[in-house]
Design an enzyme around this catalytic site. Structure first.
Site, PDB file in Angstrom:
ATOM      1  N   LYS A   1     -20.596 -38.997  10.615  1.00  0.00           N
ATOM      2  CA  LYS A   1     -20.173 -40.399  10.709  1.00  0.00           C
ATOM      3  C   LYS A   1     -20.244 -40.925  12.132  1.00  0.00           C
ATOM      4  O   LYS A   1     -20.744 -42.005  12.370  1.00  0.00           O
ATOM      5  CB  LYS A   1     -18.717 -40.559  10.261  1.00  0.00           C
ATOM      6  CG  LYS A   1     -18.440 -40.399   8.816  1.00  0.00           C
ATOM      7  CD  LYS A   1     -17.006 -40.797   8.493  1.00  0.00           C
ATOM      8  CE  LYS A   1     -15.920 -40.092   9.278  1.00  0.00           C
ATOM      9  NZ  LYS A   1     -15.800 -38.665   9.060  1.00  0.00           N
TER      10      LYS A   1
ATOM     11  N   ARG B   1      -8.259 -30.021   7.560  1.00  0.00           N
ATOM     12  CA  ARG B   1      -8.879 -31.358   7.598  1.00  0.00           C
ATOM     13  C   ARG B   1      -9.736 -31.602   6.357  1.00  0.00           C
ATOM     14  O   ARG B   1      -9.760 -32.710   5.819  1.00  0.00           O
ATOM     15  CB  ARG B   1      -9.712 -31.517   8.872  1.00  0.00           C
ATOM     16  CG  ARG B   1      -8.828 -31.672  10.104  1.00  0.00           C
ATOM     17  CD  ARG B   1      -9.623 -31.562  11.393  1.00  0.00           C
ATOM     18  NE  ARG B   1     -10.602 -32.614  11.532  1.00  0.00           N
ATOM     19  CZ  ARG B   1     -11.729 -32.500  12.240  1.00  0.00           C
ATOM     20  NH1 ARG B   1     -12.011 -31.360  12.848  1.00  0.00           N
ATOM     21  NH2 ARG B   1     -12.548 -33.506  12.329  1.00  0.00           N
TER      22      ARG B   1
ATOM     23  N   ARG C   1      -8.783 -44.277   5.965  1.00  0.00           N
ATOM     24  CA  ARG C   1      -8.812 -42.885   5.511  1.00  0.00           C
ATOM     25  C   ARG C   1      -7.859 -42.653   4.354  1.00  0.00           C
ATOM     26  O   ARG C   1      -7.789 -41.545   3.830  1.00  0.00           O
ATOM     27  CB  ARG C   1      -8.384 -42.008   6.661  1.00  0.00           C
ATOM     28  CG  ARG C   1      -9.402 -40.936   7.065  1.00  0.00           C
ATOM     29  CD  ARG C   1      -8.787 -40.225   8.196  1.00  0.00           C
ATOM     30  NE  ARG C   1      -9.422 -39.083   8.730  1.00  0.00           N
ATOM     31  CZ  ARG C   1     -10.185 -39.062   9.823  1.00  0.00           C
ATOM     32  NH1 ARG C   1     -10.521 -40.171  10.431  1.00  0.00           N
ATOM     33  NH2 ARG C   1     -10.601 -37.925  10.297  1.00  0.00           N
TER      34      ARG C   1
HETATM   35  P1  AMP Z   1     -11.614 -37.849  13.620  1.00  0.00           P
HETATM   36  O1  AMP Z   1     -12.115 -37.847  15.013  1.00  0.00           O
HETATM   37  O2  AMP Z   1     -12.000 -39.105  12.877  1.00  0.00           O
HETATM   38  O3  AMP Z   1     -11.965 -36.613  12.847  1.00  0.00           O
HETATM   39  O4  AMP Z   1     -10.012 -37.899  13.716  1.00  0.00           O
HETATM   40  C1  AMP Z   1      -9.296 -36.860  14.334  1.00  0.00           C
HETATM   41  C2  AMP Z   1      -7.852 -36.854  13.836  1.00  0.00           C
HETATM   42  O5  AMP Z   1      -7.233 -38.110  14.147  1.00  0.00           O
HETATM   43  C3  AMP Z   1      -7.703 -36.699  12.336  1.00  0.00           C
HETATM   44  O6  AMP Z   1      -7.726 -35.345  11.922  1.00  0.00           O
HETATM   45  C4  AMP Z   1      -6.340 -37.341  12.111  1.00  0.00           C
HETATM   46  O7  AMP Z   1      -5.295 -36.487  12.530  1.00  0.00           O
HETATM   47  C5  AMP Z   1      -6.363 -38.510  13.093  1.00  0.00           C
HETATM   48  N1  AMP Z   1      -6.918 -39.749  12.470  1.00  0.00           N
HETATM   49  C6  AMP Z   1      -8.068 -40.388  12.805  1.00  0.00           C
HETATM   50  N2  AMP Z   1      -8.242 -41.475  12.059  1.00  0.00           N
HETATM   51  C7  AMP Z   1      -7.180 -41.551  11.220  1.00  0.00           C
HETATM   52  C8  AMP Z   1      -6.786 -42.445  10.192  1.00  0.00           C
HETATM   53  N3  AMP Z   1      -7.543 -43.509   9.858  1.00  0.00           N
HETATM   54  N4  AMP Z   1      -5.627 -42.190   9.543  1.00  0.00           N
HETATM   55  C9  AMP Z   1      -4.858 -41.136   9.857  1.00  0.00           C
HETATM   56  N5  AMP Z   1      -5.169 -40.244  10.808  1.00  0.00           N
HETATM   57  C10 AMP Z   1      -6.319 -40.441  11.493  1.00  0.00           C
END
Ligand code: AMP
Length: 225
Positions: A14, A172, A89
């Site tokens: 993504k 995750r 999410r």
């Molecule tokens: P990512 O870089 O998108 O994988 O996000 C890393 C971490 O940030 C995730 O594992 C969540 O803990 C938190 N996170 C990011 N976006 C969201 C969201 N929209 N809702 C809740 N937690 C989020």
């Protein structure tokens, strides 16, 4: 101008695709994970509250995310379009985004789902490296930096994120299945969902997204006319 959401499990690409698409369309690439990590680094109140969830691979509570995204989406550069990556999410977040768009009389043009098989995801996440300074993403096998552990763009250090340890990756992926996968049906019902094979290479995926989004955009304009 377009408003699009990229959906897919962690490791589906993504971030890479959203950033490429944002550049090509001259619209901001808004990644909730990057915004959260910046808050953690800067030691803000939001960062302090979000960090324990992020370290465990769990979702940060909706109200924290919604405040953060609401602020980001109200900034001038986001008024004419964006690519969202990592948000929404949960169904509650998607409903909040819909409500916000309705308020300003806009709608999403498309929600693009990047489909990638589970074992490919595991392989991708294990080899992923992120620049500690500018968050550019690399992969030790498929997208290596020119110099090992050094970012091509800003010469920052390339690191393995804390939440890319194997046991956190497992959490995750589970969280994705339970809380984020239901969004596919949510957007399918709104006839916004477009699926793409996420394994055909970055350039092909970006081209395919452009084609789908272009088609969706044209259809929306036609409906309005
Ligand atoms: P990512 O870089 O998108 O994988 O996000 C890393 C971490 O940030 C995730 O594992 C969540 O803990 C938190 N996170 C990011 N976006 C969201 C969201 N929209 N809702 C809740 N937690 C989020």
């Amino acid at each position: 101008m377009i408003r699009i959401v990229l959906l897919g499990p962690p490791g589906s690409g993504k971030g890479t695709q959203a950033s490429a698409l944002g550049r090509r369309r001259s619209i901001p690439h808004i990644a909730s994970g990057d915004l959260l990590r910046a808050n953690v680094r800067e030691g803000t109140e939001l960062g302090r509250r979000a960090r324990p969830y992020m370290d465990r691979g769990e979702l940060v509570p909706d109200e924290l995310i919604l405040d953060m995204m609401s602020e980001r989406l109200s900034q001038p550069d986001a008024q004419e379009g964006y690519v969202l990556d990592g948000f929404p999410r949960t169904v509650a977040q998607a409903e909040a985004l819909d409500a916000r768009l309705r308020e300003i009389g806009r709608e999403l043009d498309a929600v693009v789902y990047l489909r990638v098989p589970e074992e490919e995801i595991q392989r991708r996440l294990a080899g992923r490296r992120t620049c500690a300074a500018c968050y550019a993403v690399y992969h030790v096998d498929t997208m290596p930096s020119e110099k090992e552990d050094v970012c091509d763009k800003c010469s920052g250090d390339l690191i393995r994120r804390d939440d890319e340890a194997p046991e956190v990756i497992h959490t995750r992926l589970e969280v994705y299945e339970e809380q984020t996968r239901p969004l596919l049906d949510f957007y399918r019902r709104q006839e916004l969902l477009r699926e793409i094979d996420g394994t055909i290479g970055v350039d092909n995926v970006v081209r395919e997204i452009e084609r789908l989004v272009g088609a969706a955009h044209a259809a929306a304009q036609e409906q309005k006319a």
